[in-house]
Design a protein around this motif. Structure first.
Motif, short mmCIF file in Angstrom:
data_model
loop_
_atom_site.label_atom_id
_atom_site.label_comp_id
_atom_site.label_asym_id
_atom_site.label_seq_id
_atom_site.Cartn_x
_atom_site.Cartn_y
_atom_site.Cartn_z
N THR A 19 0.87 -1.17 0.00
CA THR A 19 0.00 0.00 0.00
C THR A 19 0.91 1.21 0.00
O THR A 19 1.90 1.26 0.75
CB THR A 19 -0.91 0.02 1.24
N THR A 21 1.15 5.42 0.32
CA THR A 21 0.51 6.67 0.71
C THR A 21 1.49 7.82 0.56
O THR A 21 2.71 7.61 0.60
CB THR A 21 0.02 6.62 2.18
N HIS A 26 -3.31 14.39 1.34
CA HIS A 26 -4.41 13.70 2.02
C HIS A 26 -5.28 12.95 1.01
O HIS A 26 -5.80 13.53 0.06
CB HIS A 26 -5.26 14.69 2.81
N GLY A 27 -5.41 11.65 1.20
CA GLY A 27 -6.26 10.84 0.34
C GLY A 27 -5.56 10.25 -0.87
O GLY A 27 -6.17 9.50 -1.63
N ALA A 28 -4.30 10.58 -1.08
CA ALA A 28 -3.55 10.00 -2.19
C ALA A 28 -3.02 8.64 -1.75
O ALA A 28 -2.00 8.55 -1.06
CB ALA A 28 -2.41 10.92 -2.62
N VAL A 29 -3.74 7.60 -2.14
CA VAL A 29 -3.41 6.23 -1.72
C VAL A 29 -3.55 5.31 -2.92
O VAL A 29 -4.47 5.46 -3.73
CB VAL A 29 -4.38 5.73 -0.61
N THR A 30 -2.64 4.36 -3.04
CA THR A 30 -2.73 3.37 -4.10
C THR A 30 -2.08 2.08 -3.59
O THR A 30 -1.62 2.02 -2.46
CB THR A 30 -2.07 3.86 -5.41
N CYS A 45 -0.71 7.72 -9.38
CA CYS A 45 -1.50 8.34 -8.32
C CYS A 45 -1.04 9.79 -8.10
O CYS A 45 -1.86 10.71 -8.00
CB CYS A 45 -1.37 7.53 -7.03
N TYR A 49 -3.32 13.06 -8.81
CA TYR A 49 -3.64 13.88 -7.64
C TYR A 49 -3.21 15.33 -7.88
O TYR A 49 -4.00 16.26 -7.67
CB TYR A 49 -2.95 13.32 -6.40
#
Length: 134
Positions: A19, A21, A26-30, A45, A49
């Motif tokens: 995972t 991050t 904030h919220g940029a996750v793949t 990502c 973003y």
């Protein structure tokens, strides 16, 4: 700015894969099934973003210094670099679908002439807006 470099935290999943991050975004996750895929997905990502921030005219946060980031167990930091010029070009030239309403008789006449509605609409919009293709 065209080039950005952000620290990404790669955390090993319990089952398989990683995972990813971005602590500054904030919220940029793949995620990815393996390290190679996780790195590729991290780059994508980050591009999307940052492109979204640009499109929304929001401030782009300054990247943290990697040494200042507290890491979870079984994780590591990698710097991810993106160049926004190519992603901007790709996104601006991406085709989108628009629904239009025209009289039935006009649709039939155009279909009879085998006109490509997308090409005709693009031509008409460019002409109306005074845009000349090079």
């Amino acid at each position: 700015m065209d080039k950005y470099i952000y620290p990404a935290v790669f955390e090993k999943d319990e089952v398989a894969g990683y995972t990813v991050t971005f602590p500054d975004l904030h919220g940029a996750v793949t995620e990815g099934d393996d390290l190679e895929e996780a790195l590729r997905m991290a780059r994508e990502c980050l591009e999307l973003y940052l492109y979204g921030l640009e499109e929304d005219e929001e401030d782009i946060p300054k990247p943290s210094e990697p040494v200042s980031i507290n890491l979870p167990v079984d994780s590591f930091i990698t710097l991810v670099e993106v160049r926004m010029g190519s992603i901007r070009d790709e996104m601006m030239n991406k085709s989108i679908t628009k629904n239009v309403s025209i009289p039935r008789w006009l649709e039939r006449a155009a279909a009879k002439e085998k006109l490509n509605f997308s090409q005709v609409l693009q031509y008409a919009l460019k002409e109306r807006l005074g845009i000349n293709d090079k």
